[in-house]
Every structure is written in C-alpha cells, then in structure tokens.
Design an enzyme around this catalytic site. Structure first.
Site, short mmCIF file in Angstrom:
data_model
loop_
_atom_site.label_atom_id
_atom_site.label_comp_id
_atom_site.label_asym_id
_atom_site.label_seq_id
_atom_site.Cartn_x
_atom_site.Cartn_y
_atom_site.Cartn_z
N GLU A 128 0.85 -1.20 0.00
CA GLU A 128 0.00 0.00 0.00
C GLU A 128 0.90 1.25 0.00
OE1 GLU A 128 -1.53 0.75 3.95
OE2 GLU A 128 -3.33 1.75 3.19
N ASN A 146 0.39 -1.02 5.26
CA ASN A 146 1.30 -0.28 6.16
C ASN A 146 0.68 -0.39 7.53
OD1 ASN A 146 3.25 2.07 4.62
ND2 ASN A 146 1.53 1.29 3.42
N GLU A 169 -6.00 8.54 8.08
CA GLU A 169 -6.51 8.15 6.75
C GLU A 169 -7.88 8.74 6.46
OE1 GLU A 169 -5.83 4.32 4.90
OE2 GLU A 169 -4.74 3.71 6.69
N LYS A 183 -9.37 2.03 -1.78
CA LYS A 183 -9.56 1.44 -0.45
C LYS A 183 -10.90 1.83 0.16
CE LYS A 183 -6.96 1.13 3.93
NZ LYS A 183 -5.72 1.60 4.60
N ASN A 186 -7.03 6.27 -1.55
CA ASN A 186 -5.92 5.34 -1.29
C ASN A 186 -6.12 4.19 -2.28
OD1 ASN A 186 -4.10 3.48 -0.27
ND2 ASN A 186 -4.58 3.94 1.87
N CYS A 229 -4.72 -3.01 2.87
CA CYS A 229 -4.41 -2.93 4.29
C CYS A 229 -5.57 -3.26 5.21
CB CYS A 229 -3.79 -1.59 4.65
SG CYS A 229 -2.99 -1.68 6.29
N1 CDT Z 1 -2.89 1.35 6.54
C1 CDT Z 1 -3.78 0.75 7.35
O1 CDT Z 1 -4.93 0.56 6.99
N2 CDT Z 1 -3.36 0.40 8.57
C2 CDT Z 1 -4.22 -0.15 9.55
C3 CDT Z 1 -3.82 0.30 10.90
C4 CDT Z 1 -4.91 0.15 11.85
S1 CDT Z 1 -4.67 1.04 13.29
C5 CDT Z 1 -5.43 2.55 12.98
C6 CDT Z 1 -4.29 -1.67 9.53
O2 CDT Z 1 -5.41 -2.20 9.61
O3 CDT Z 1 -3.26 -2.33 9.48
#
Ligand code: CDT
Length: 308
Positions: free
Chosen positions: A46, A193, A142, A123, A106, A168
């Site tokens: 991502e 990420n 985000e 996304k 995204n 993600c």
């Molecule tokens: N990039 C992304 O979606 N990261 C989220 C972090 C969650 S914590 C706010 C994930 O689900 O890995």
C-alpha cells in the site's frame, strides 16, 4: 491448468525525504530479482511510492497534495511499468490518487504482463480518524486524507487467473474476501502499512499485531478458497515503526512463504490455481450452502445494535 509464480515485494521504510525516483529504483530492483527467480505476478505494498504520510497531521493543501499522484503511470513511475513490460511480469502497487476533480483516494492498480493497467481499486475500509488526536501515541489520519473508495470490490481475469485487490485494513474484514469470493476470486492481493504498535493500547505489541494479520489473511483465503498475498511496507519510517510479516497463503489457509525481515525482501510461491476449485465446489460452494435469507443484517445494519 493455470499456474503462476506469485511474488511479494515487501518494502523497507521510505523516509519523508526519499524521492519517487529513489523509491521506484528500489521497486525495479525487487522486480528484477523477482523476474530472475521466475516470478510472473508481483505484489507491492500500500502507498508504495511515499512514506506512510497519514501519521502526520497536515492542513496545508499543497503539502498534502505532494504525497499524491495525478496520473498513473507518470514520469516517476513510467520506468517501473516499462521494466515490468520488458520482463513480462504483472504487477500491483498502491499509491495516493488525486483525481482531476480533486478527490483523494488510497488506490492500487493492477497491470497485465504487458505493463498495461487492467484494474483499479480504491480502499474502502479507511481506519483511523480525521482530526488530530492528542490521546494517541501516533496519528492515523486516513479518514482525513482519503475518501472511502467508490469502485467496490471487483475482479479481473489477468494472466489466466481471477484476481482481486484490497488494501491494508480491508484485510481485517470478512466482507472484503466474500465480495471477491462471490465473483470467483483466485488471487487476492493486499498491500499494507501497519504500525508495529497500537497507538491507543500500549499493551498490544508486535506479536499480537502479526498474529492478527496472519489470522485475517489465512481465514480470508480458506473461507473463499483463494490464494491471498499480503505485502508490507515495513521498518522505521521517520522514527515510526511499521511491521513486516508479508505472507503468501494458499486456498487451504496455509502460509507458503513469509518475509523474515523489515527490509526490501522478496517472497514467492508457485501457485496452482486449480487448487482453488476444491473448496469452491465443496465446503464453500456458495450456491449450495449460503443462506442469504439470514444475512440481511450484513448490509442493512452498520454498527452493533444490542436488542436484548
Ligand atoms: N494502513 C492501514 O490501513 N493500517 C491499519 C492500521 C490500523 S490502526 C489505525 C491496519 O489495519 O493495518
């Protein structure tokens, strides 16, 4: 018989100061290493072109837009598309998309083995928050910088395989895989990420976060009889750690390959897509076994309602 060698191009950290050109050179190095080992379809993370900028609170529109791409391919990424075409490797990677109308998503794209974009996904499950939150150890903005995706969960037949994309946080939601599974998906690609620590619960460490990632990816694969590839951007970005844990999962839910580092690292597996048929025609034969008359809550209701 459809077989494809699938690779995951885990990427180490990208610092704020790193240019797109430097990042794309790293992506091309991974691509060349992958092609040399027979990879025919390569999955990148991502937001693969920049640091994970939603960790910063920004108000200045120009500062925000600097992380976004107005077209794809563009001057910086054209060499990646060109090299992928020359090597005959289909690729997918994520980036921040700014549309001509000024909308921000995204996004991830999918190419065929001739380097042409055949699919785009925006996304849908955006985690985090939209305003600065002083209670968190790190921000996850985000919801500030992106709109929820408007393209739905789609699949494309690419290199003979039914492929779908998610990004993600989507990997934690069974709805993601089921929407793709209902379209016969055989390969789900998911770049991510994920911060190594929970910004709201200090007791949640790396081990639990890696477990939750594996659990989600493996369950999604098994319950929809599909291969799933989860690929991290990992390591310490501008002082903030992101976890690794990239894996390739088979339609039984078994992990075929796993990254060992938090750096640029290639994982790969020879995937036989005929193996998707068994689960799709037996225990997860949706047409025979699903009971949609009992599933209306799934779409009629968003949040939990306790009615007793
Ligand atoms: N990039 C992304 O979606 N990261 C989220 C972090 C969650 S914590 C706010 C994930 O689900 O890995």
């Amino acid at each position: 018989m459809v077989q494809l060698v699938v690779g995951g191009a885990q990427m180490g950290p990208i610092q704020h100061a790193d240019s797109r050109q430097v990042v794309v050179a790293r992506m091309i190095a991974l691509l060349e290493a992958a092609a040399a080992r027979g990879v025919e379809m390569l999955v990148y993370p991502e937001l693969a072109l920049t640091t994970f900028f939603p960790r910063w609170y920004m108000e200045d529109e120009a500062e925000i837009d600097a992380f976004f791409e107005r077209e794809m391919p563009n001057g910086a990424t054209a060499p990646l598309f060109e090299r992928a075409r020359a090597l005959g490797v289909a690729i997918t990677f994520g980036y921040a998309e700014l549309t001509p109308e000024g909308r921000r998503f995204n996004t991830s794209i999918l190419t065929d083995r001739a380097g042409a974009i055949v699919g785009k996904y925006r996304k849908i499950h955006l985690p985090g928050h939209s305003e600065y939150d002083p209670e968190r150890t790190h921000q996850h903005l985000e919801k500030r910088y992106f709109e929820p995706g408007d393209l739905g969960f789609r699949v494309w037949r690419n290199a003979g395989v039914v492929m779908g994309m998610a990004i993600c946080n989507d990997r934690r939601w069974p709805e993601t895989y089921r929407c793709l599974g209902l379209q016969g998906v055989e390969l789900v690609t998911i770049g991510y990420n994920t911060p190594s620590a929970n910004g709201q619960q200090s007791s949640e460490g790396l081990e639990k976060r890696l477990f939750h990632s594996d659990l989600s990816l493996q369950a999604g694969a098994y319950q929809n009889a599909t291969y799933v590839v989860g690929v991290a951007k990992a390591g310490i970005e501008d002082g903030h750690p992101l976890m690794g844990g990239s894996i390739i999962v088979d339609p039984d839910g078994f992990v075929l390959a796993r990254a060992a580092t938090e750096e640029d690292e290639l994982i790969l597996a020879a995937c036989d897509f005929d193996k998707c048929a068994f689960g799709k025609t037996t225990i997860f034969d949706f047409a025979r076994h699903r009971r949609t008359e009992h599933y209306s809550r799934i779409t009629a209701q968003t949040g939990m309602q306790v009615e007793v």
